[in-house]
Design a protein around this motif. Structure first.
Motif, PDB file in Angstrom:
ATOM      1  N   VAL A 467       0.853  -1.194   0.000  1.00  0.00           N
ATOM      2  CA  VAL A 467       0.000   0.000   0.000  1.00  0.00           C
ATOM      3  C   VAL A 467       0.883   1.237   0.000  1.00  0.00           C
ATOM      4  N   GLY A 468       0.561   2.185  -0.869  1.00  0.00           N
ATOM      5  CA  GLY A 468       1.263   3.454  -0.896  1.00  0.00           C
ATOM      6  C   GLY A 468       0.274   4.590  -1.074  1.00  0.00           C
ATOM      7  N   ALA A 469       0.665   5.798  -0.713  1.00  0.00           N
ATOM      8  CA  ALA A 469      -0.187   6.975  -0.854  1.00  0.00           C
ATOM      9  C   ALA A 469       0.079   7.637  -2.198  1.00  0.00           C
ATOM     10  N   VAL A 470      -0.980   8.070  -2.868  1.00  0.00           N
ATOM     11  CA  VAL A 470      -0.840   8.742  -4.158  1.00  0.00           C
ATOM     12  C   VAL A 470      -0.275  10.145  -3.974  1.00  0.00           C
ATOM     13  N   THR A 471      -0.811  10.882  -2.999  1.00  0.00           N
ATOM     14  CA  THR A 471      -0.332  12.231  -2.699  1.00  0.00           C
ATOM     15  C   THR A 471      -0.136  12.355  -1.199  1.00  0.00           C
ATOM     16  N   ALA A 476      -5.149  11.325   1.693  1.00  0.00           N
ATOM     17  CA  ALA A 476      -4.642  10.908   0.383  1.00  0.00           C
ATOM     18  C   ALA A 476      -5.283   9.599  -0.057  1.00  0.00           C
ATOM     19  N   GLN A 477      -5.399   9.448  -1.377  1.00  0.00           N
ATOM     20  CA  GLN A 477      -5.827   8.160  -1.928  1.00  0.00           C
ATOM     21  C   GLN A 477      -4.748   7.116  -1.668  1.00  0.00           C
ATOM     22  N   ALA A 478      -5.193   5.896  -1.461  1.00  0.00           N
ATOM     23  CA  ALA A 478      -4.262   4.778  -1.361  1.00  0.00           C
ATOM     24  C   ALA A 478      -4.173   4.094  -2.720  1.00  0.00           C
ATOM     25  N   ARG A 479      -2.952   3.723  -3.115  1.00  0.00           N
ATOM     26  CA  ARG A 479      -2.749   2.885  -4.294  1.00  0.00           C
ATOM     27  C   ARG A 479      -2.178   1.565  -3.816  1.00  0.00           C
ATOM     28  N   THR A 480      -2.927   0.503  -4.023  1.00  0.00           N
ATOM     29  CA  THR A 480      -2.566  -0.817  -3.502  1.00  0.00           C
ATOM     30  C   THR A 480      -2.176  -1.756  -4.635  1.00  0.00           C
ATOM     31  N   THR A 481      -1.147  -2.539  -4.404  1.00  0.00           N
ATOM     32  CA  THR A 481      -0.717  -3.566  -5.351  1.00  0.00           C
ATOM     33  C   THR A 481      -0.889  -4.938  -4.713  1.00  0.00           C
ATOM     34  N   VAL A 482      -1.502  -5.847  -5.464  1.00  0.00           N
ATOM     35  CA  VAL A 482      -1.703  -7.225  -5.027  1.00  0.00           C
ATOM     36  C   VAL A 482      -1.096  -8.150  -6.068  1.00  0.00           C
ATOM     37  N   ARG A 483      -0.266  -9.087  -5.627  1.00  0.00           N
ATOM     38  CA  ARG A 483       0.284 -10.110  -6.521  1.00  0.00           C
ATOM     39  C   ARG A 483      -0.275 -11.462  -6.110  1.00  0.00           C
ATOM     40  N   LEU A 484      -0.805 -12.189  -7.092  1.00  0.00           N
ATOM     41  CA  LEU A 484      -1.321 -13.534  -6.865  1.00  0.00           C
ATOM     42  C   LEU A 484      -0.452 -14.539  -7.612  1.00  0.00           C
ATOM     43  N   GLU A 485      -0.305 -15.726  -7.008  1.00  0.00           N
ATOM     44  CA  GLU A 485       0.474 -16.807  -7.628  1.00  0.00           C
ATOM     45  C   GLU A 485      -0.379 -18.061  -7.687  1.00  0.00           C
ATOM     46  N   GLU A 486      -0.449 -18.670  -8.869  1.00  0.00           N
ATOM     47  CA  GLU A 486      -1.216 -19.904  -9.057  1.00  0.00           C
ATOM     48  C   GLU A 486      -0.493 -20.792 -10.057  1.00  0.00           C
ATOM     49  N   ASP A 487      -0.051 -21.949  -9.609  1.00  0.00           N
ATOM     50  CA  ASP A 487       0.620 -22.921 -10.476  1.00  0.00           C
ATOM     51  C   ASP A 487       1.801 -22.294 -11.228  1.00  0.00           C
ATOM     52  N   GLY A 488       2.572 -21.476 -10.519  1.00  0.00           N
ATOM     53  CA  GLY A 488       3.742 -20.859 -11.119  1.00  0.00           C
ATOM     54  C   GLY A 488       3.465 -19.598 -11.912  1.00  0.00           C
ATOM     55  N   LYS A 489       2.198 -19.276 -12.122  1.00  0.00           N
ATOM     56  CA  LYS A 489       1.833 -18.056 -12.846  1.00  0.00           C
ATOM     57  C   LYS A 489       1.674 -16.908 -11.861  1.00  0.00           C
ATOM     58  N   LEU A 490       2.257 -15.754 -12.183  1.00  0.00           N
ATOM     59  CA  LEU A 490       2.179 -14.573 -11.335  1.00  0.00           C
ATOM     60  C   LEU A 490       1.400 -13.480 -12.049  1.00  0.00           C
ATOM     61  N   VAL A 491       0.527 -12.802 -11.307  1.00  0.00           N
ATOM     62  CA  VAL A 491      -0.176 -11.637 -11.853  1.00  0.00           C
ATOM     63  C   VAL A 491      -0.179 -10.536 -10.805  1.00  0.00           C
ATOM     64  N   ASP A 492      -0.076  -9.288 -11.253  1.00  0.00           N
ATOM     65  CA  ASP A 492      -0.153  -8.129 -10.377  1.00  0.00           C
ATOM     66  C   ASP A 492      -1.417  -7.351 -10.678  1.00  0.00           C
ATOM     67  N   GLY A 493      -2.096  -6.900  -9.628  1.00  0.00           N
ATOM     68  CA  GLY A 493      -3.260  -6.042  -9.775  1.00  0.00           C
ATOM     69  C   GLY A 493      -3.083  -4.776  -8.967  1.00  0.00           C
ATOM     70  N   GLN A 494      -3.685  -3.691  -9.428  1.00  0.00           N
ATOM     71  CA  GLN A 494      -3.617  -2.428  -8.707  1.00  0.00           C
ATOM     72  C   GLN A 494      -5.010  -1.841  -8.522  1.00  0.00           C
ATOM     73  N   GLY A 495      -5.176  -1.110  -7.435  1.00  0.00           N
ATOM     74  CA  GLY A 495      -6.423  -0.411  -7.175  1.00  0.00           C
ATOM     75  C   GLY A 495      -6.148   0.883  -6.448  1.00  0.00           C
ATOM     76  N   ALA A 496      -7.012   1.872  -6.634  1.00  0.00           N
ATOM     77  CA  ALA A 496      -6.854   3.159  -5.962  1.00  0.00           C
ATOM     78  C   ALA A 496      -8.191   3.601  -5.399  1.00  0.00           C
ATOM     79  N   ASP A 497      -8.159   4.151  -4.194  1.00  0.00           N
ATOM     80  CA  ASP A 497      -9.368   4.689  -3.574  1.00  0.00           C
ATOM     81  C   ASP A 497      -8.968   5.471  -2.327  1.00  0.00           C
ATOM     82  N   ALA A 498      -9.811   6.413  -1.933  1.00  0.00           N
ATOM     83  CA  ALA A 498      -9.539   7.150  -0.705  1.00  0.00           C
ATOM     84  C   ALA A 498      -9.662   6.247   0.520  1.00  0.00           C
ATOM     85  N   ASP A 499     -10.422   5.152   0.393  1.00  0.00           N
ATOM     86  CA  ASP A 499     -10.525   4.146   1.439  1.00  0.00           C
ATOM     87  C   ASP A 499      -9.484   3.062   1.155  1.00  0.00           C
ATOM     88  N   THR A 500      -8.565   2.887   2.070  1.00  0.00           N
ATOM     89  CA  THR A 500      -7.461   1.956   1.844  1.00  0.00           C
ATOM     90  C   THR A 500      -7.952   0.526   1.616  1.00  0.00           C
TER      91      THR A 500
END
Length: 529
Positions: A467-471, A476-500
């Motif tokens: 979790v990081g702050a945008v400003t 400040a809005q929070a910008r969150t990064t989530v990484r998921l791993e499944e069977d060796g496959k990795l994906v990153d997702g991001q989301g932003a909102d004033a509610d963390t």
């Protein structure tokens, strides 16, 4: 090209001067192989259009034989993207590879088949399990087959920088005789130094018959941080095509960054007297688009497109820049798409002002649906924040622009008391249908993620949560990064909102959507002699 050659005739680009450098972008192929990265068809089409508008000469759209999804994406890019040459990857020894590439590229107005095979002793022995003579035969077979489908054929010597020079010369000669018009010598594992790369291209141009009839290409990985330096050295050695990616994304430590190469050529034209077709004022816009699609922000101190690239904190530096920007800036921010203005917007700003702000920030191509959704979130944010900065707007617009085709966040209600489990009531939409769940957890984020796993059951492991702050400021809005791993496959997702917590759920939902895309990916059959 020989040193005294003033022009060269290329099947896709016609008569070219010796100073012209072809920009070959492989963001959609090599770049997408970065751990955690994944793009669906719509996102690839958006990126391909942006790359063509940027002025990229060749867009490597994918590896058609790898999967049905890869074939479809290359085919759709070939059908819809105009201006650039559309390129598809294939293995020299794979008849199915070449045929799939040709079929996928059929709708393109300008097309290229790029075939490759390993040539280093290490790769031939342990990866291919082939003798050198067999590799030479496959080079001839692959390039002949590709040339029967298009006049624009590229051949690559995988692990070329670690290939025996005499054997590399034989391979390049065979490829040229079989019809290749571009010869790529990649530093596949990022092992080479600038001196190595300049020497390799100089040697090939001097020793290989027919070398003056083809374009030489450089494809340098960044494992030692030398990707851009090796690319510039390759140009000194005679290469006139550079293979690169936006933001330098790619396998392991990535590829040479397109924006760094282009601006090095422009800024140090005294050392590198070459020209490209890139519209440099679009560099930041395309960089941000890729960061949005991949959920992978560039580091703040990244050259050209990092947010600190033109920032000055030292008092001495600030004083110098105010008196004359050239004291500490070797290029202008505007030349790559930065703007010095940061107009503050608030809850009284209207839709027209919001649209004008988006245009200034590089989002002129947003459709009405996403514009309306982004404006609605902007008004909500303006009601909750004292001041809405450019970075706040970028964060929420990027969040709306992300793909949520299958799963969408709808609503979240939380109950949290210190010393007790938190409760989360979550509503998501799965293929347009509302799914409501309730779950508890060790804190609000854990409760929300547990509810999401109930609403959309899956076995993916949470590999990263950041979790990081945008400003600045507590609102400040929070910008969150989530990484998921499944069977060796990795994906990153991001989301932003004033509610963390909401930003965390948005990031998790985005990662799940990307995981669904990656589940459909398969590896091509092994190549055998």
């Amino acid at each position: 090209m020989s040193a005294d050659q003033s022009s060269f005739n290329h099947p896709s680009f016609g008569r070219m001067t010796a100073e012209r450098v072809i920009i070959f972008d492989t963001t959609l192929r090599d770049g997408e192989q970065s751990p955690g990265f994944s793009m669906n068809l719509a996102e690839k089409l958006r990126m391909a259009e942006a790359l063509a508008t940027l002025g990229v000469d060749v867009i490597e759209a994918g590896f058609p034989v790898a999967s049905k999804g890869d074939f479809e994406s290359v085919n759709e890019i070939a059908r819809h993207t105009k201006g650039a040459v559309i390129c598809a990857l294939a293995r020299s020894g794979g008849a199915k590879d070449i045929a799939a590439a040709g079929e996928a590229l059929a709708p393109a107005e300008r097309k290229r088949i790029h075939n490759f095979i390993s040539t280093s002793p290490l790769h031939m022995k342990y990866k291919l399990r082939m003798e050198p003579e067999t590799v030479l035969d496959l080079i001839t077979t692959g390039n002949t087959a590709a040339r029967n489908l298009t006049d624009d054929v590229e051949w690559s010597a995988e692990d070329g920088s670690r290939t025996d020079p005499d054997f590399l010369c034989r391979c390049v000669e065979a490829a040229i005789k079989a019809g290749a018009t571009t010869i790529n010598v990649p530093d596949t594992v990022g092992y080479a130094t600038p001196e190595d790369m300049e020497k390799i291209f100089s040697m090939l141009r001097e020793r290989v018959p027919g070398a003056d009839q083809v374009i030489f290409s450089a494809h340098n990985h960044n494992d030692l941080g030398l990707g851009v330096a090796n690319t510039l050295a390759s140009l000194r050695g005679g290469a006139r095509q550079v293979e690169c990616t936006i933001n330098g994304i790619g396998e392991r430590a990535g590829n040479a960054a397109l924006e760094e190469i282009v601006m090095a050529l422009r800024t140090r034209h005294d050392q590198y007297p070459y020209t490209t077709s890139i519209q440099t004022t679009d560099l930041l816009k395309v960089s941000r688009m890729l960061a949005t699609i991949t959920s992978f922000d560039v580091q703040p101190n990244k050259a050209i497109v990092g947010r600190n690239a033109f920032a000055h904190e030292s008092g001495i530096h600030q004083d110098g820049v105010l008196k004359n920007a050239a004291t500490y800036e070797i290029m202008t921010p505007e030349s790559v798409g930065w703007s010095r203005s940061s107009l503050v917007m608030g809850k009284h700003s209207g839709r027209a002002a919001f649209r004008d702000k988006l245009r200034a920030l590089g989002y002129a191509d947003m459709d009405d649906t996403r514009l309306n959704e982004a404006f609605s979130r902007f008004k909500d944010l303006a009601d909750r924040k004292k001041v809405v900065y450019d970075d706040d707007i970028v964060a929420l617009v990027d969040d709306e622009a992300r793909d949520h085709d299958h799963i969408r966040f709808a609503a979240l209600s939380l109950t949290s008391t210190s010393g007790k489990p938190s409760e989360a009531d979550l509503t998501i939409q799965v293929d347009g249908k509302d799914v409501q769940t309730n779950a508890s957890g060790n804190g609000p984020v854990d409760a929300a993620f547990n509810a999401l796993r109930l609403a959309f059951p899956h076995e993916a492991r949470l590999a990263l949560f950041s979790v990081g702050a945008v400003t600045e400021g507590t609102d400040a809005q929070a910008r969150t990064t989530v990484r998921l791993e499944e069977d060796g496959k990795l994906v990153d997702g991001q989301g932003a909102d004033a509610d963390t917590v909401v930003s965390a759920v948005r990031a998790y939902v985005h990662a799940l959507n990307k995981l669904l895309v990656k589940r459909a990916r398969t590896a091509p059959e092994a190549l055998t002699a």
